[in-house]
Design a protein around this motif. Structure first.
Motif, short mmCIF file in Angstrom:
data_model
loop_
_atom_site.label_atom_id
_atom_site.label_comp_id
_atom_site.label_asym_id
_atom_site.label_seq_id
_atom_site.Cartn_x
_atom_site.Cartn_y
_atom_site.Cartn_z
N LEU A 189 -8.91 -3.03 3.94
CA LEU A 189 -8.51 -3.36 5.31
C LEU A 189 -9.32 -2.53 6.31
O LEU A 189 -9.81 -3.05 7.32
N LEU A 190 -9.47 -1.23 6.07
CA LEU A 190 -10.24 -0.39 6.98
C LEU A 190 -11.69 -0.84 7.08
O LEU A 190 -12.27 -0.88 8.17
N GLN A 191 -12.28 -1.21 5.94
CA GLN A 191 -13.65 -1.71 5.96
C GLN A 191 -13.73 -3.01 6.74
O GLN A 191 -14.69 -3.24 7.49
N ARG A 192 -12.74 -3.85 6.60
CA ARG A 192 -12.71 -5.12 7.33
C ARG A 192 -12.66 -4.86 8.84
O ARG A 192 -13.33 -5.53 9.62
N LEU A 193 -11.87 -3.87 9.26
CA LEU A 193 -11.77 -3.55 10.68
C LEU A 193 -13.10 -3.01 11.20
O LEU A 193 -13.54 -3.36 12.31
N ARG A 194 -13.76 -2.15 10.42
CA ARG A 194 -15.04 -1.59 10.84
C ARG A 194 -16.08 -2.69 11.03
O ARG A 194 -16.84 -2.70 11.99
N VAL A 195 -16.13 -3.61 10.08
CA VAL A 195 -17.11 -4.70 10.16
C VAL A 195 -16.81 -5.61 11.35
O VAL A 195 -17.71 -5.99 12.11
N ALA A 196 -15.55 -5.95 11.53
CA ALA A 196 -15.17 -6.84 12.62
C ALA A 196 -15.52 -6.24 13.98
O ALA A 196 -15.94 -6.94 14.91
N ALA A 197 -15.34 -4.92 14.11
CA ALA A 197 -15.58 -4.26 15.39
C ALA A 197 -16.99 -3.71 15.51
O ALA A 197 -17.34 -3.14 16.56
N SER A 198 -17.80 -3.84 14.47
CA SER A 198 -19.16 -3.29 14.45
C SER A 198 -19.16 -1.81 14.78
O SER A 198 -19.94 -1.33 15.61
N LEU A 199 -18.28 -1.07 14.13
CA LEU A 199 -18.12 0.35 14.39
C LEU A 199 -18.56 1.17 13.17
O LEU A 199 -18.41 0.71 12.04
N PRO A 200 -19.11 2.37 13.40
CA PRO A 200 -19.46 3.24 12.26
C PRO A 200 -18.22 3.60 11.44
O PRO A 200 -17.09 3.57 11.93
N ALA A 201 -18.46 3.97 10.20
CA ALA A 201 -17.36 4.23 9.27
C ALA A 201 -16.43 5.32 9.76
O ALA A 201 -15.21 5.22 9.60
N ASP A 202 -16.98 6.37 10.39
CA ASP A 202 -16.13 7.50 10.76
C ASP A 202 -15.32 7.26 12.03
O ASP A 202 -14.57 8.12 12.46
N THR A 203 -15.47 6.09 12.66
CA THR A 203 -14.71 5.81 13.88
C THR A 203 -13.46 4.98 13.61
O THR A 203 -12.68 4.74 14.53
N VAL A 204 -13.28 4.51 12.39
CA VAL A 204 -12.04 3.83 11.99
C VAL A 204 -11.53 4.56 10.76
O VAL A 204 -12.07 4.41 9.66
N ARG A 205 -10.50 5.37 10.93
CA ARG A 205 -10.05 6.26 9.86
C ARG A 205 -8.60 6.00 9.49
O ARG A 205 -7.80 5.55 10.30
N SER A 206 -8.30 6.35 8.25
CA SER A 206 -6.92 6.28 7.79
C SER A 206 -6.13 7.43 8.40
O SER A 206 -6.64 8.54 8.59
N CYS A 207 -4.87 7.15 8.69
CA CYS A 207 -3.99 8.16 9.28
C CYS A 207 -2.67 8.16 8.51
O CYS A 207 -2.18 7.10 8.11
N ARG A 208 -2.10 9.34 8.30
CA ARG A 208 -0.85 9.45 7.54
C ARG A 208 0.35 9.78 8.42
O ARG A 208 1.49 9.68 7.95
#
Length: 317
Positions: free
Chosen positions: A17-36
């Protein structure tokens, strides 16, 4: 940066899911992160089951800043609340993620000025020199990036731009100014738009607070000298401001002299001097250091009277 809390998926599903969000938004990997931690996340995404939906609705009602999406049985993402529950396409995902607040940036550079008086002095020195870069910070977080070389500014991501001048005025005494390198400035500014600096400073200076020391000098009849024409964008269609500029470029005058010569309220003159002084357009000459406009002379009346007699004598009157 978007911090995403995924609930109801296994580790593999969360990563996908996180990878899907990064691709959809054309954002670098470290700008969409998992949070607990729910209190620290920007986006909550759940698998669409009745139990999870009810629990999530309760949680986001207590945290209205968090966005809430659901992943339906077909793997489509939808808004978790509100009237529009349509499928979120890549454009909608990108728009939402890019609007999420950036992670706060701390300023490590030493403080060069703190509080209204010191910052005003520093701005007045840096603006005409057209050298260097700086950041205005509040409690260690950047509020405004300053490029004195280009006479530009950048409003950092996450800083509300509505009525920014009023915000800066309200927190003037709590602000700190930090000198930074051009490289650091470009790093903090990123791709954010560059804007002219002086119009914001002028609007900031129009706010009446924090000008007690300046007004005290003006009340002691310090004279104001305009060093150069202000940026016309700051003057707009203010007829009185143009009249003041024309006068003060020719000679230094006190507030009372301006008011008398131009037949305008003294308060309006001070309202012009405040932003002109903050922007570095105007300087003050204390009475003791300046030549009085009208001065009694021994046996000859006032200076103005003597000048008038001289004119009459040359004209044969």
């Amino acid at each position: 940066m978007a911090r995403v809390l995924v609930v109801g998926s296994d580790v593999q599903g969360e990563r996908a899911l996180l990878q899907r969000l990064r691709v959809a938004a054309s954002l670098p990997a470290d700008t969409v992160r998992s949070c607990r931690d729910l209190d620290e996340c920007d986006l909550l995404v759940i698998k669409d089951t009745p139990a999870l939906r009810n629990a999530a609705l309760r949680m986001v009602r207590e945290r209205p800043r968090i966005q809430f999406w659901v992943e339906d049985q077909d793997g489509q993402l939808r808004q978790g609340q509100g009237d529009n529950r349509g499928v979120l396409d890549d454009s909608a995902i990108e728009h939402a993620l890019r609007r999420m607040p950036e992670e706060p940036v701390s300023i490590d550079e030493p403080c060069t000025a703190r509080g209204a008086k010191a910052i005003t002095r520093a701005l007045r020195e840096s603006l005409p020199a057209r050298q260097g870069h700086a950041v205005l910070a509040l409690e260690g977080a950047p509020r405004l990036l300053l490029d004195f070389v280009q006479d530009q500014m950048v409003v950092p991501a996450g800083v509300p731009v509505a009525d920014l001048a009023q915000q800066l005025s309200d927190s003037f005494d709590a602000l700190s100014l930090h000198g930074i390198s051009e490289r650091r400035y470009q790093q903090l500014a990123g791709a954010l738009p560059r804007q002219p600096l002086r119009p914001l400073l002028w609007q900031w200076g129009l706010r009446p607070a924090h000008w007690h020391d300046l007004d005290a000098r003006l009340q002691r009849h310090a004279r104001v000298k305009l060093l150069r024409w202000p940026d016309f964008r700051v003057l707009g269609h203010q007829h009185d401001s143009f009249r003041l500029c024309s006068l003060l470029l020719k000679r230094a005058c006190s507030v009372d002299e301006c008011a008398r010569l131009l037949d305008m309220p003294a308060e309006a003159v001070r309202g012009f001097v405040h932003p002109a002084y903050l922007c570095g357009y105007a300087a003050l000459e204390d009475t003791a250091a300046s030549t009085p406009m009208l001065r009694a002379g021994s046996g000859g009346g006032t200076l103005l009277a003597r000048m008038w007699r001289s004119v009459r004598q040359r004209g044969g009157g």
